[in-house]
Design a protein around this motif. Structure first.
Motif, PDB file in Angstrom:
ATOM      1  N   VAL A 131       0.767  -1.256   0.074  1.00 37.44           N
ATOM      2  CA  VAL A 131       0.011   0.051   0.163  1.00 37.44           C
ATOM      3  C   VAL A 131       0.825   1.097  -0.128  1.00 37.44           C
ATOM      4  O   VAL A 131       2.052   1.224   0.247  1.00 37.44           O
ATOM      5  N   CYS A 132       0.369   2.510  -0.252  1.00 40.84           N
ATOM      6  CA  CYS A 132       0.825   3.439  -0.413  1.00 40.84           C
ATOM      7  C   CYS A 132      -0.006   4.753  -0.080  1.00 40.84           C
ATOM      8  O   CYS A 132      -1.196   4.589   0.131  1.00 40.84           O
ATOM      9  N   ARG A 133       0.558   5.905   0.119  1.00 39.17           N
ATOM     10  CA  ARG A 133      -0.244   7.263   0.224  1.00 39.17           C
ATOM     11  C   ARG A 133      -1.121   7.445  -0.918  1.00 39.17           C
ATOM     12  O   ARG A 133      -0.758   7.338  -2.197  1.00 39.17           O
ATOM     13  N   ALA A 134      -2.567   7.950  -0.601  1.00 33.98           N
ATOM     14  CA  ALA A 134      -3.314   8.314  -1.813  1.00 33.98           C
ATOM     15  C   ALA A 134      -3.190   9.848  -2.098  1.00 33.98           C
ATOM     16  O   ALA A 134      -2.441  10.526  -1.313  1.00 33.98           O
ATOM     17  N   GLN A 135      -3.683  10.239  -3.235  1.00 39.68           N
ATOM     18  CA  GLN A 135      -3.364  11.605  -3.341  1.00 39.68           C
ATOM     19  C   GLN A 135      -4.035  12.566  -2.422  1.00 39.68           C
ATOM     20  O   GLN A 135      -3.501  13.578  -2.218  1.00 39.68           O
ATOM     21  N   ASN A 136      -5.217  12.119  -1.904  1.00 42.91           N
ATOM     22  CA  ASN A 136      -5.949  12.972  -0.876  1.00 42.91           C
ATOM     23  C   ASN A 136      -5.321  12.558   0.609  1.00 42.91           C
ATOM     24  O   ASN A 136      -6.423  12.632   1.574  1.00 42.91           O
ATOM     25  N   TYR A 137      -4.456  11.907   0.772  1.00 43.39           N
ATOM     26  CA  TYR A 137      -3.964  11.550   1.947  1.00 43.39           C
ATOM     27  C   TYR A 137      -3.919  12.486   3.219  1.00 43.39           C
ATOM     28  O   TYR A 137      -4.210  12.062   4.367  1.00 43.39           O
ATOM     29  N   GLN A 138      -3.700  13.779   2.924  1.00 40.42           N
ATOM     30  CA  GLN A 138      -3.402  14.770   3.876  1.00 40.42           C
ATOM     31  C   GLN A 138      -4.959  15.046   4.691  1.00 40.42           C
ATOM     32  O   GLN A 138      -4.832  14.958   6.059  1.00 40.42           O
ATOM     33  N   LYS A 139      -5.969  15.325   3.957  1.00 41.18           N
ATOM     34  CA  LYS A 139      -7.174  15.326   4.679  1.00 41.18           C
ATOM     35  C   LYS A 139      -7.721  14.010   5.553  1.00 41.18           C
ATOM     36  O   LYS A 139      -8.356  14.272   6.223  1.00 41.18           O
ATOM     37  N   ARG A 140      -7.522  12.938   4.682  1.00 41.69           N
ATOM     38  CA  ARG A 140      -7.864  11.690   5.454  1.00 41.69           C
ATOM     39  C   ARG A 140      -7.084  11.348   6.451  1.00 41.69           C
ATOM     40  O   ARG A 140      -7.513  10.805   7.536  1.00 41.69           O
ATOM     41  N   PHE A 141      -5.730  11.769   6.585  1.00 37.50           N
ATOM     42  CA  PHE A 141      -4.939  11.694   7.888  1.00 37.50           C
ATOM     43  C   PHE A 141      -5.886  12.401   8.820  1.00 37.50           C
ATOM     44  O   PHE A 141      -5.637  12.072  10.051  1.00 37.50           O
ATOM     45  N   GLN A 142      -6.078  13.764   8.489  1.00 32.24           N
ATOM     46  CA  GLN A 142      -6.550  14.666   9.483  1.00 32.24           C
ATOM     47  C   GLN A 142      -7.715  13.947  10.158  1.00 32.24           C
ATOM     48  O   GLN A 142      -7.927  13.891  11.399  1.00 32.24           O
ATOM     49  N   ASN A 143      -8.569  13.469   9.435  1.00 29.96           N
ATOM     50  CA  ASN A 143      -9.957  12.718  10.004  1.00 29.96           C
ATOM     51  C   ASN A 143      -9.371  11.603  10.705  1.00 29.96           C
ATOM     52  O   ASN A 143     -10.064  11.375  11.847  1.00 29.96           O
ATOM     53  N   LEU A 144      -8.498  10.775  10.608  1.00 28.76           N
ATOM     54  CA  LEU A 144      -7.783   9.743  11.386  1.00 28.76           C
ATOM     55  C   LEU A 144      -7.393  10.379  12.609  1.00 28.76           C
ATOM     56  O   LEU A 144      -7.714   9.613  13.632  1.00 28.76           O
ATOM     57  N   ASN A 145      -6.692  11.235  12.735  1.00 25.65           N
ATOM     58  CA  ASN A 145      -6.172  11.996  13.766  1.00 25.65           C
ATOM     59  C   ASN A 145      -7.503  12.602  14.689  1.00 25.65           C
ATOM     60  O   ASN A 145      -7.454  12.604  15.816  1.00 25.65           O
ATOM     61  N   TRP A 146      -8.595  12.958  13.841  1.00 26.60           N
ATOM     62  CA  TRP A 146      -9.758  13.431  14.835  1.00 26.60           C
ATOM     63  C   TRP A 146     -10.555  12.486  15.522  1.00 26.60           C
ATOM     64  O   TRP A 146     -11.219  12.770  16.291  1.00 26.60           O
ATOM     65  N   HIS A 147     -10.689  11.323  14.641  1.00 27.06           N
ATOM     66  CA  HIS A 147     -11.671  10.369  15.164  1.00 27.06           C
ATOM     67  C   HIS A 147     -10.966   8.964  15.493  1.00 27.06           C
ATOM     68  O   HIS A 147     -10.517   8.232  14.437  1.00 27.06           O
ATOM     69  N   SER A 148     -10.768   8.657  16.767  1.00 27.65           N
ATOM     70  CA  SER A 148     -10.008   7.604  16.955  1.00 27.65           C
ATOM     71  C   SER A 148     -10.639   6.241  17.183  1.00 27.65           C
ATOM     72  O   SER A 148     -10.135   5.346  17.014  1.00 27.65           O
ATOM     73  N   HIS A 149     -12.152   6.416  17.036  1.00 27.21           N
ATOM     74  CA  HIS A 149     -12.804   5.066  16.659  1.00 27.21           C
ATOM     75  C   HIS A 149     -12.182   4.378  15.604  1.00 27.21           C
ATOM     76  O   HIS A 149     -12.606   3.136  15.282  1.00 27.21           O
ATOM     77  N   ASN A 150     -11.696   4.989  14.289  1.00 24.89           N
ATOM     78  CA  ASN A 150     -11.155   4.347  13.140  1.00 24.89           C
ATOM     79  C   ASN A 150     -10.165   3.503  13.714  1.00 24.89           C
ATOM     80  O   ASN A 150      -9.851   2.459  13.004  1.00 24.89           O
ATOM     81  N   ASN A 151      -9.358   3.697  14.659  1.00 29.65           N
ATOM     82  CA  ASN A 151      -8.197   2.674  15.253  1.00 29.65           C
ATOM     83  C   ASN A 151      -9.037   1.247  15.163  1.00 29.65           C
ATOM     84  O   ASN A 151      -8.178   0.447  14.904  1.00 29.65           O
ATOM     85  N   LEU A 152      -9.806   1.357  15.954  1.00 30.26           N
ATOM     86  CA  LEU A 152     -10.824   0.038  16.076  1.00 30.26           C
ATOM     87  C   LEU A 152     -11.184  -0.790  14.918  1.00 30.26           C
ATOM     88  O   LEU A 152     -11.287  -1.794  14.682  1.00 30.26           O
ATOM     89  N   ARG A 153     -11.570   0.157  13.832  1.00 29.73           N
ATOM     90  CA  ARG A 153     -11.985  -0.266  12.680  1.00 29.73           C
ATOM     91  C   ARG A 153     -10.744  -0.981  11.770  1.00 29.73           C
ATOM     92  O   ARG A 153     -10.781  -2.100  11.297  1.00 29.73           O
ATOM     93  N   ILE A 154      -9.534  -0.237  11.845  1.00 30.33           N
ATOM     94  CA  ILE A 154      -8.427  -0.872  11.332  1.00 30.33           C
ATOM     95  C   ILE A 154      -7.978  -2.000  12.016  1.00 30.33           C
ATOM     96  O   ILE A 154      -7.443  -2.884  11.040  1.00 30.33           O
ATOM     97  N   THR A 155      -8.074  -2.285  13.244  1.00 31.51           N
ATOM     98  CA  THR A 155      -7.639  -3.457  13.851  1.00 31.51           C
ATOM     99  C   THR A 155      -8.533  -4.682  13.477  1.00 31.51           C
ATOM    100  O   THR A 155      -8.154  -5.780  13.291  1.00 31.51           O
ATOM    101  N   ARG A 156      -9.779  -4.258  13.311  1.00 32.47           N
ATOM    102  CA  ARG A 156     -10.940  -5.174  12.802  1.00 32.47           C
ATOM    103  C   ARG A 156     -10.532  -5.456  11.272  1.00 32.47           C
ATOM    104  O   ARG A 156     -10.593  -6.902  10.859  1.00 32.47           O
TER     105      ARG A 156
END
Length: 427
Positions: A131-156
């Motif tokens: 895998v690699c970064r997508a073109q829109n990674y900056q905005k999506r990374f910001q969303n990851l930093n703001w919503h920690s419940h996505n960490n549970l989703r990634i683990t799943r």
């Protein structure tokens, strides 16, 4: 808190990697809702839609993917229950059906790509899972930093990849988050979950050790790294990044890398100090190399005599070599002797003046390997003598450099046992 081990995460991931040894599978009367959903036969519950609707219409609807919490357990089912009680745990029968259906597997990969895009990641290679970064990674990374419940989703997601026939997708995704959190420092809110959960969902022990070695190498401060034993991690060599391969090393660089690679060639503050036992070995080898060959302890008297006879035979004329070849034809071959010291060379010169006659050398003074007479028949400085000296020097270098190289921390002979069990107590 960074630098502390999450024991609940350790128990959870260990249970997953060991195929849920305490799990009692439910009796669903032959029903396979997760498989039916992926066959596009039923909608996810509650208030859901078909999987084809999700794959076609939700791909860029990031607000819906963020706010809806019911679909994730259907897209990435596990054998353990989740918070959505409408979603049923995955069964072993469903696992086998998932792996055997080409249509279902294709939809599963598309669902994985959909969630990667939501996180600002792109599946670069379907075969390897890179895998690699997508073109829109900056905005999506910001969303990851703001919503920690996505960490549970990634683990799943990582766990489901291992359950449904794509375990080779686990390590590339875990490595990606380690690079982003520890090297590029782009996702501070994901860092703890990457170390506690993402790495330890990887079921392949070798890949998990490599990820731990990479994390230990880039973690700061390193003394607070608690996810594996430092002495064993230090001896593991991290693989080069597939997007940033290391340049080929020269002969000297390869030897240095072999000796110091176990300490992590890049990212280290400096080479690790050798152990006291290793220092004594290196000092002993150095003293042996510096010691004159003719002195006691380096070579015995019989060895000196053999060396003198060998070099004397090289210096004699063709007639003497032929005679020596006949007289010593029955002797067994011996390894090339070590180069003589100044005292031995002086003794050889004196014997040459006494023994060498006007018509040739005395019979019986040929080289130790009498069968090689034709190669040394060109005179005192012929090619046979030069090759013999080169061979002697090569053997000495090989034997002299073998001890320190074997005792080096990063060498294959000095590598310690795998870090898998020690990295996870009780695994």
């Amino acid at each position: 808190m960074l630098g502390s081990r999450n024991w609940r995460a350790m128990r959870d991931t260990r249970r997953y990697r060991h195929q849920y040894p305490d799990l009692i599978e439910r009796d669903g009367n032959g029903d396979m809702p997760n498989l039916s959903f992926y066959r596009n036969e039923i909608r996810f519950l509650p208030n859901g839609c078909f999987i084809e609707d999700i794959l076609q219409n939700w791909r860029t609807d990031y607000d819906l993917l963020e706010e809806n919490h019911s679909y994730i357990q259907w897209l990435f089912p596990l054998r353990e229950p989740g918070v959505n009680w409408h979603a049923k745990p995955l069964t072993l029968r469903e696992v086998e059906a998932f792996k055997s259906s080409k249509e279902v597997r294709e939809r599963f990969v598309q669902a994985y790509e959909l969630m990667l895009g939501f996180y600002g990641i792109q599946l670069e290679d379907r075969d390897t899972g890179q895998v690699c970064r997508a073109q829109n990674y900056q905005k999506r990374f910001q969303n990851l930093n703001w919503h920690s419940h996505n960490n549970l989703r990634i683990t799943r997601i990582l766990k489901s990849l291992g359950e449904l026939g794509l375990p080779h997708y686990q390590a590339p995704l875990a490595r990606f988050f380690l690079e982003e959190t520890l090297v590029r420092r782009e996702l501070p809110a994901v860092r703890q979950s990457a170390l506690d959960y993402f790495v330890f969902t990887v079921r392949c022990p070798r890949q998990r050790r490599q990820l731990l070695r990479f994390a230990w190498e880039h973690f700061r401060p390193r003394r607070k790294f608690v996810w594996g034993p430092h002495d064993k991690l230090r001896r593991l060599r991290p693989p080069p990044s597939p997007r940033d391969p290391r340049p080929p090393a020269t002969a000297g660089g390869a030897e240095d890398g072999e000796r110091g690679g176990g300490a992590g060639g890049h990212g280290e503050a400096g080479p690790e100090p050798p152990s006291p036992k290793e220092s004594k070995k290196r000092k002993l080898e150095a003293s042996r190399r510096e010691q004159a060959p003719g002195e006691p302890g380096a070579q015995g008297a019989s060895d000196v005599e053999k060396i003198a006879l060998n070099l004397e035979g090289c210096a004699l004329s063709q007639g003497g070599l032929a005679g020596g070849a006949q007289e010593r034809a029955g002797e067994a071959e011996r390894p090339c002797p070590q180069p003589p010291g100044p005292k031995v060379a002086e003794e050889v010169r004196k014997r040459r003046k006494v023994d060498q006659g006007p018509g040739g050398g005395a019979p019986g003074d040929g080289g130790e390997d009498g069968g090689e007479g034709p190669e040394g028949a060109e005179g005192p400085e012929g090619p046979g003598c030069a090759e013999a000296r080169e061979a002697e020097e090569g053997v000495q270098e090989a034997e002299g450099g073998r001890g320190p190289e074997q005792a080096a921390p990063g060498s294959s002979a000095g590598a310690g046992p795998p870090v898998d069990k020690e990295a996870e107590p009780g695994s």
